[in-house]
Design a protein around this motif. Structure first.
Motif, PDB file in Angstrom:
ATOM      1  N   THR A  74       0.843  -1.191   0.000  1.00  0.00           N
ATOM      2  CA  THR A  74       0.000   0.000   0.000  1.00  0.00           C
ATOM      3  C   THR A  74       0.882   1.246   0.000  1.00  0.00           C
ATOM      4  N   PRO A  75       0.333   2.404  -0.377  1.00  0.00           N
ATOM      5  CA  PRO A  75       1.165   3.624  -0.448  1.00  0.00           C
ATOM      6  C   PRO A  75       1.915   3.947   0.835  1.00  0.00           C
ATOM      7  N   ASP A  76       1.357   3.596   1.998  1.00  0.00           N
ATOM      8  CA  ASP A  76       2.059   3.876   3.247  1.00  0.00           C
ATOM      9  C   ASP A  76       3.045   2.766   3.625  1.00  0.00           C
ATOM     10  N   HIS A  77       3.161   1.721   2.806  1.00  0.00           N
ATOM     11  CA  HIS A  77       4.093   0.616   3.015  1.00  0.00           C
ATOM     12  C   HIS A  77       3.851  -0.140   4.322  1.00  0.00           C
ATOM     13  N   ARG A  78       2.611  -0.106   4.797  1.00  0.00           N
ATOM     14  CA  ARG A  78       2.307  -0.781   6.062  1.00  0.00           C
ATOM     15  C   ARG A  78       1.446  -2.021   5.868  1.00  0.00           C
ATOM     16  N   ARG A  79       0.958  -2.225   4.663  1.00  0.00           N
ATOM     17  CA  ARG A  79       0.087  -3.366   4.407  1.00  0.00           C
ATOM     18  C   ARG A  79       0.423  -3.983   3.050  1.00  0.00           C
TER      19      ARG A  79
END
Length: 453
Positions: free
Chosen positions: A191-196
């Protein structure tokens, strides 16, 4: 008798198989290919939505305008409901559909990239470049192309979906051979936030490889040679790229060149060549220019003889043993490629393969400066000079050592002159070239001393 026929048949099959693989194998780019990846990202009422991404993993072969064209055959009675980032060239017969009409109903759709500047609602990431893709070695970020396709009448689970077959790829002309689609582990996305992490519901790959023999039995470029130590210029061999009828070429002073539209490319990219003895669209000239004490200098000039073609994002690949000692390259960008183990290092004594040689280099134009090789004419050439450091263990001007072993332009191998035609080093030249700087210094010293006396 039957056993002999059977043996001959088996040998014929074996030989043809070996040569079919050998044709597409490039020793300077052994892992180069184009990989087409299909990611099923969602299921629909009668099919799926897939993200199709094409990666050009070739080090020095790119896709020029008018760009790539892709086709495949449906395994069942699939249709394309809609596309984003690309389109099919024909809709086909969709008369049996009432209400919503599919984007394409053909059994073998032909897909092309959209042109730059299309509305944002028709774009996705890495689309809409007119099918132009850079080579992986030149610009990895621009070596990707993608589109989204919504497929109907195909099945809605991993077990009911059948993979497309008979993929073909033009880039823009022939040369590529594509293998069958193969299911691979699903692609994982961040995901864009690199958390998922998320992943595709299903993924399959298609690998395509290039063979110059599928394009033409003749080369598309040739090489000429010259040096400072010999007045003889070795030209391209006669009919290097095949002999054509004189009616198929134009002389540089012809009045036809003033005709309107003479430089307009044809849909099939047929060239309009300047009349030369070699009849090649491209000539590469390698000139051994200067000899210094610790360095030597080479000048390379690329000339376009095709009146209908501007070469964008062109690449030149050269193979020479001294290219592992490149000191400076003027007016071109440069990148070493194809590392391999030194022949002098045995795997027994060097199991880590740590000693690598770079005898092959890729050169390409600087952006917005000379990355466009213009059509034939006064501006139809680009050139550079290369400064190479001498390796005293192997450096020599004898026996044509200073000239390249192979030259590629835009991924196609150019024809070199026969070795016996290379500029020859005079018998006394080598002795003169090496101590020349010492002799000159000694002469200057004598003149200076005599002046003061």
């Amino acid at each position: 008798m039957n056993q002999k026929i059977l043996k001959l048949t088996l040998w014929a099959i074996l030989v043809s198989t070996i040569f079919s693989y050998a044709d597409s194998y490039d020793p300077l780019d052994p892992f180069g290919n184009v990989t087409i990846k299909w990611d099923v990202i969602s299921w629909t009422a009668d099919g799926y939505v897939a993200l199709v991404t094409m990666f050009n993993f070739q080090m020095y072969r790119h896709f020029m305008s008018p760009g790539w064209t892709m086709t495949w055959g449906w395994a069942k009675k699939e249709v394309i409901w809609s596309m984003v980032g690309a389109q099919t060239t024909e809709q086909g017969d969709c008369s049996k559909f009432k209400g919503n009409v599919p984007h394409c109903c053909k059994r073998v759709p032909t897909v092309v990239d959209l042109l730059p500047g299309v509305p944002y609602n028709q774009q996705i990431a890495n689309c809409c470049k007119g099918g132009v893709m850079a080579s992986w070695g030149q610009d990895p970020a621009s070596a990707v192309s993608a589109f989204q396709v919504s497929v109907g009448l195909s099945g809605t689970t991993n077990k009911t979906v059948k993979l497309p077959t008979n993929f073909t790829l033009l880039g823009p002309g022939p040369g590529y051979t594509c293998g069958p689609a193969k299911i691979v582990p699903s692609t994982v996305y961040l995901t864009p936030d690199h958390r998922r992490k998320t992943q595709a519901l299903m993924t399959w790959n298609v690998t395509c490889t290039y063979s110059q023999l599928l394009v033409s039995r003749h080369p598309s470029c040739c090489v000429s040679l010259s040096s400072f130590y010999n007045e003889t210029i070795t030209p391209c061999s006669k009919c290097s790229c095949g002999c054509r009828n004189k009616k198929d070429c134009i002389k540089p002073d012809s009045k036809k060149l003033k005709m309107l539209g003479i430089n307009t490319p044809k849909k099939d990219n047929t060239p309009l060549l300047q009349c030369t003895h070699h009849m090649c669209p491209i000539r590469v000239h390698w000139h051994v220019k200067v000899n210094y004490k610790d360095y030597w200098r080479v000048k390379i000039a690329i000339t376009n003889f095709n009146y209908r073609m501007n070469f964008t994002q062109w690449t030149l690949v050269a193979q020479h043993p001294n290219l592992n000692n490149v000191t400076q390259v003027f007016s071109f960008d440069y990148k070493p490629i194809v590392p391999y183990q030194s022949i002098s290092e045995s795997p027994v004594t060097n199991s880590n393969f740590s000693h690598l040689l770079y005898d092959t280099a890729m050169f390409y134009g600087m952006k917005f400066y000379n990355d466009l090789l213009m059509e034939a004419g006064e501006s139809g050439n680009v050139q550079t000079e290369i400064l190479l450091k001498k390796d005293k263990d192997e450096f020599t001007f004898k026996q044509g050592w200073a000239f390249p072993r192979k030259i590629y332009f835009n991924g196609d191998e150019c024809m070199l002159p026969p070795p016996d035609a290379y500029p020859i080093l005079p018998n006394s030249a080598y002795k003169i070239l090496t101590p020349f700087s010492r002799f000159a210094a000694f002469l200057i010293l004598i003149i200076a001393v005599s002046h003061f006396l």
